[in-house]
Design an enzyme around this catalytic site. Structure first.
Site, PDB file in Angstrom:
ATOM      1  N   ASP A 343      -2.842  28.282 -18.422  1.00 16.16           N
ATOM      2  CA  ASP A 343      -2.697  26.905 -18.820  1.00 16.16           C
ATOM      3  C   ASP A 343      -2.680  25.776 -17.944  1.00 16.16           C
ATOM      4  OD1 ASP A 343      -0.125  27.783 -17.436  1.00 16.16           O
ATOM      5  OD2 ASP A 343       0.866  26.459 -18.570  1.00 16.16           O
ATOM      6  N   GLU A 727      -1.400  37.639 -19.667  1.00 19.02           N
ATOM      7  CA  GLU A 727      -1.759  36.308 -19.122  1.00 19.02           C
ATOM      8  C   GLU A 727      -2.052  36.503 -17.599  1.00 19.02           C
ATOM      9  OE1 GLU A 727       0.273  33.181 -20.336  1.00 19.02           O
ATOM     10  OE2 GLU A 727      -0.793  31.464 -19.179  1.00 19.02           O
TER      11      GLU A 727
HETATM   12  O1  9MR Z   1       6.575  34.505 -16.654  1.00 19.77           O
HETATM   13  C1  9MR Z   1       7.255  33.653 -17.430  1.00 19.77           C
HETATM   14  C2  9MR Z   1       8.421  34.264 -17.903  1.00 19.77           C
HETATM   15  O2  9MR Z   1       9.227  34.966 -16.974  1.00 19.77           O
HETATM   16  C3  9MR Z   1       8.940  33.607 -18.808  1.00 19.77           C
HETATM   17  O3  9MR Z   1      10.016  34.464 -19.561  1.00 19.77           O
HETATM   18  C4  9MR Z   1       8.120  32.702 -19.778  1.00 19.77           C
HETATM   19  C5  9MR Z   1       8.928  31.653 -20.852  1.00 19.77           C
HETATM   20  O4  9MR Z   1       9.339  30.706 -20.013  1.00 19.77           O
HETATM   21  O5  9MR Z   1       7.331  32.031 -19.107  1.00 19.77           O
HETATM   22  C6  9MR Z   1       6.415  32.956 -18.184  1.00 19.77           C
HETATM   23  O6  9MR Z   1       5.501  32.090 -17.651  1.00 19.77           O
HETATM   24  C7  9MR Z   1       4.575  31.206 -18.238  1.00 19.77           C
HETATM   25  C8  9MR Z   1       4.887  29.798 -18.247  1.00 19.77           C
HETATM   26  O7  9MR Z   1       6.234  29.565 -18.849  1.00 19.77           O
HETATM   27  C9  9MR Z   1       3.601  29.099 -18.399  1.00 19.77           C
HETATM   28  N1  9MR Z   1       2.492  29.294 -17.744  1.00 19.77           N
HETATM   29  C10 9MR Z   1       2.270  30.898 -18.043  1.00 19.77           C
HETATM   30  C11 9MR Z   1       3.355  31.758 -17.561  1.00 19.77           C
HETATM   31  C12 9MR Z   1       2.866  33.016 -17.730  1.00 19.77           C
HETATM   32  O8  9MR Z   1       2.966  33.599 -19.178  1.00 19.77           O
END
Ligand code: 9MR
Length: 747
Positions: A343, A727
């Site tokens: 993102d 991701e």
């Molecule tokens: O890595 C993050 C994970 O631990 C959380 O549970 C999740 C929900 O908040 O978000 C993951 O991080 C993402 C972030 O929110 C937005 N950018 C991409 C990240 C990796 O998927």
């Protein structure tokens, strides 16, 4: 045939199948279309809309003008009722759709049209202006004549136009069950084993007694042989497995294969070269994540792109970013930094742990007996700053540190000294989308205690590591760290809102005691001041058992403090005990590694693999590696080195999770600009990009459509749509950089 499948699958509420791009279905005799007028040739009847939506025919599609400003997805919708669903029957739900402008999503459901409005199948694809075809298979969990197909379009701030066509709900289709192709049953590190290091593999077999194995060199000659060790059923995969130890063989070479039970595993090397390359590639990942600077083709052939989020339309630019409404009345220049992941968001919390881990890779190189600081030194990473006499790893991290400092609330404001938790788009955008093409408004989100302490910790750490290279920056960083620390003490419980997840991730965390401990530790290690030592020693986290099964991460940062207190020279009272606590944690991870037939230091409670499990495995390996740095005991070095095998192919899916490494590797990671899987004009992620890995919670619809009921290691799919398993992020590649660097140093 159909009945048998149906009975089998009624065990799960829904089973998914292929998405975009299915061949036109060869309709079997008993396939029955449930939807009336899904082609919109002459009328939109019998489709209904909510009263705020105007729908009409347009070029043979149904198009709907959707208002902005509704709260929930279902506040604006188009649908059809009175569909009959049969329990246990498998259906294919298909449609084409587009949305204008780009970036809106539709929640497409099959459910109940009356209270309690149960949903039997749902998916929320991002729409593009050019449109896509969607196709899913699911099994109805109920019998009802009140079924509904719905397209929910609300919940967005801005109006948009939604068009759909060829809506179909075909009953009686055979369900498509996803079977990953896991290749040969001999599972090895597909990249390389160190000549003097451990060499282990896993065999999937139905045999319950030992079997012979052979190691062959690239000419096919057998160079070693032995017997497997039966390990029974492995909980992390559900497979019956044996382990193989060929560590007695120590000769270098390429193209080795391991043969057992009539299967030949994928080829691998014995040598150190791959880790020297991986150390560099893992760290080079950050340059192409940079915001606010054009990526140069001469430095990254094939990856050139315009600067993202500078003030060039359609970007709204990051040089004067306002707060979310009601949060503040100033704007900040928050240009620069790294994009978090696939993102375009930039988050102080996740930026913090990533910054720490890269700085710690450098710091370890300075303090550990096997450390080699020149390996990530000036000229190593092919970045614009290469040649400036500063280690490239520090130049790269500086790009993020400058951004983190910009996120600090300015003097004179009520929360001066705190850091904004994050900044990102107002709404989620679709894929693919270059950073420079993002048209969304960007916003600062409220300051949080955790972000403030991430800033304090990393800026304090930076102060000691940049001092030999740039005293002015070191002083600036330390001043910012002190200011942040003071602000966090004044506002110790300002937590990010867990529901603030529109347009960017929430990164919510309701416990800041670990961040206080981490910031105090870094401030102490840099300044030696008693006030910070006192805070460290008084923190309950200091003596807590922090090395649990999951591994440290952006939300659980105590280990960052503990590892640094154990390794960075200081006069902290009781430092030996701190060092012992790391050894104790490492002993636990070593025991886990030994108990796992796939040999990784990870066994989460109830076998529930966490989001980003690959980096947590690497983090547990970092603890083991640090025990080696502290003690010099070879069992820790070997355990840390062995942990890489899982990441590089010795796993149930028989794949390396690092792009470009291993015969079969992840290369479709979720990303808006490495979107090759969606459009060949974009590149794939660069070599050295780590995928998040198995995630038992499979939060994204694509993974849900393929992986329902998956066991541990199988909860992963290398598809760009699977943002919860596949991701890439700055905090996962930092774990890879840290471990690749350690392993390379053991050559
Ligand atoms: O890595 C993050 C994970 O631990 C959380 O549970 C999740 C929900 O908040 O978000 C993951 O991080 C993402 C972030 O929110 C937005 N950018 C991409 C990240 C990796 O998927």
């Amino acid at each position: 045939m159909k009945r048998r499948r149906t009975a089998l699958l009624s065990l799960t509420a829904l089973i998914g199948a292929a998405l975009v791009g299915l061949p036109a279905s060869g309709a079997a005799a008993d396939e029955v279309e449930q939807v009336k007028n899904g082609t919109f040739d002459t009328t939109t009847a019998p489709w209904w809309t909510t009263s705020n939506v105007t729908a009409a025919l347009s070029d043979g599609q149904l198009c709907a003008d959707v208002p902005g400003g509704t709260a929930n997805r279902w506040d604006a919708a188009v649908g059809q009722n009175d569909l009959t669903l049969v329990k246990g029957e498998s259906y294919r739900f298909a449609f084409t759709a587009n949305g204008s402008p780009d970036g809106h999503a539709v929640r497409a459901i099959v459910g109940l049209s009356a209270a309690p409005y149960d949903t039997y199948f749902e998916v929320t694809p991002q729409l593009s202006v050019s449109g896509n075809s969607y196709s899913y298979t699911f099994t109805s969990p109920v019998d009802t004549a009140q079924g509904q197909v719905g397209f929910q379009l609300g919940g967005g701030a801005d109006p948009f136009r939604f068009c759909m066509d060829d809506v179909s709900l075909l009953g009686g289709v055979p369900p498509e069950v996803y079977e990953p192709d896991t290749g040969p049953r001999v599972r090895v590190n597909q990249v390389a084993y160190l000549p003097a290091g451990p060499k282990n593999a896993t065999l999937v077999t139905s045999a319950t007694t030992k079997l012979p194995w052979e190691l062959k060199n690239s000419t096919g000659a057998v160079v070693a042989r032995g017997w497997t060790v039966p390990r029974g059923t492995d909980a992390s995969s559900g497979q019956n497995v044996h382990s193989i130890d060929f560590g007695a063989y120590k000769k270098q070479g390429t193209g080795f294969t391991l043969v057992a039970d009539g299967e030949t595993g994928r080829p691998f090397d014995i040598g150190t070269g791959a880790y020297e390359k991986l150390r560099l590639d893992a760290a080079k990942y950050y340059y192409t994540q940079r915001s606010g600077i054009a990526i140069r083709d001469d430095l990254r052939p094939g990856y050139a792109r315009p600067a993202g989020h500078v003030d060039v339309p359609p970007n709204q630019g990051d040089s004067a970013v306002p707060c979310q409404p009601g949060v503040c009345d100033y704007t900040l220049d928050v240009t620069g930094g790294w994009y978090d992941a696939g993102d375009h968001g930039k988050y102080v919390v996740n930026g913090g742990i990533s910054t720490w881990e890269l700085l710690s890779t450098h710091e370890r190189a300075l303090t550990a007996r096997t450390g080699q600081p020149a390996k990530l030194g000036d000229g190593s990473l092919a970045i614009p700053e290469s040649g400036n006499k500063v280690p490239d790893i520090l130049d790269e991290v500086r790009w993020e540190l400058d951004f983190l400092l910009k996120m600090q609330v300015p003097d004179g404001q009520p929360l001066a000294g705190m850091a904004h938790h994050k900044m990102h788009d107002e709404q989620w955008t679709g894929l693919p989308l270059l950073p420079s093409d993002d048209p969304q408004k960007r916003e600062l989100h409220p300051p949080s205690t955790q972000a403030t302490l991430n800033l304090a910790a990393t800026a304090a750490q930076a102060a000691r590591l940049y001092r030999p290279h740039d005293t002015t920056f070191a002083a600036k960083a330390l001043a910012a760290a002190r200011k942040a620390w003071t602000a966090a003490l004044a506002h110790p419980e300002r937590y990010a809102d867990p529901n603030d997840g529109i347009g960017g991730g929430a990164y919510a965390d309701s416990d800041a005691t670990d961040e206080f401990y981490w910031a105090a530790a870094e401030l102490y290690l840099t300044t030696g001041e008693k006030a910070f030592a006192d805070h460290v020693l008084a923190s309950p986290v200091h003596t807590a058992d922090i090395f649990g099964p999951l591994g440290y991460d952006w939300a659980r940062t105590a280990a960052a403090a503990r590892l640094d207190l154990a390794t960075v020279p200081s006069r902290l009272p009781g430092r030996d005990k701190v060092r012992q606590s790391v050894i104790k944690g490492a002993d636990r991870y070593l025991a886990t590694l030994k108990s796992q037939a796939y040999g990784m230091p990870y066994a989460p409670a109830d076998n529930l693999y966490d989001w980003g499990s690959n980096h947590q495995i690497l983090h547990n390996a970092v603890v083991i590696a640090t025990a080696y740095d502290i003690s010099g005991a070879s069992k820790y070095r070997d355990g840390a080195v062995q942990s890489m095998d899982y990441i590089l192919g010795r796993n149930a899916l028989n794949m390396s999770y690092v792009t470009g490494y291993g015969e079969v590797n992840s290369h479709n990671q979720h990303s808006r600009w490495y979107a090759r899987q969606l459009d060949p004009r974009h590149p794939a992620p660069p070599d050295g990009t780590l995928a998040g890995g198995p995630n038992s919670s499979i939060q994204d619809p694509y993974a849900q459509s393929k992986l329902q009921g998956c066991v541990g290691q199988f909860c992963y799919i290398d598809d760009i749509q699977s943002w919860s398993t596949n991701e890439h992020t700055i905090n996962w590649n930092s774990a890879l950089t840290r471990m690749a660097s350690f392993v390379a140093d053991q050559g």
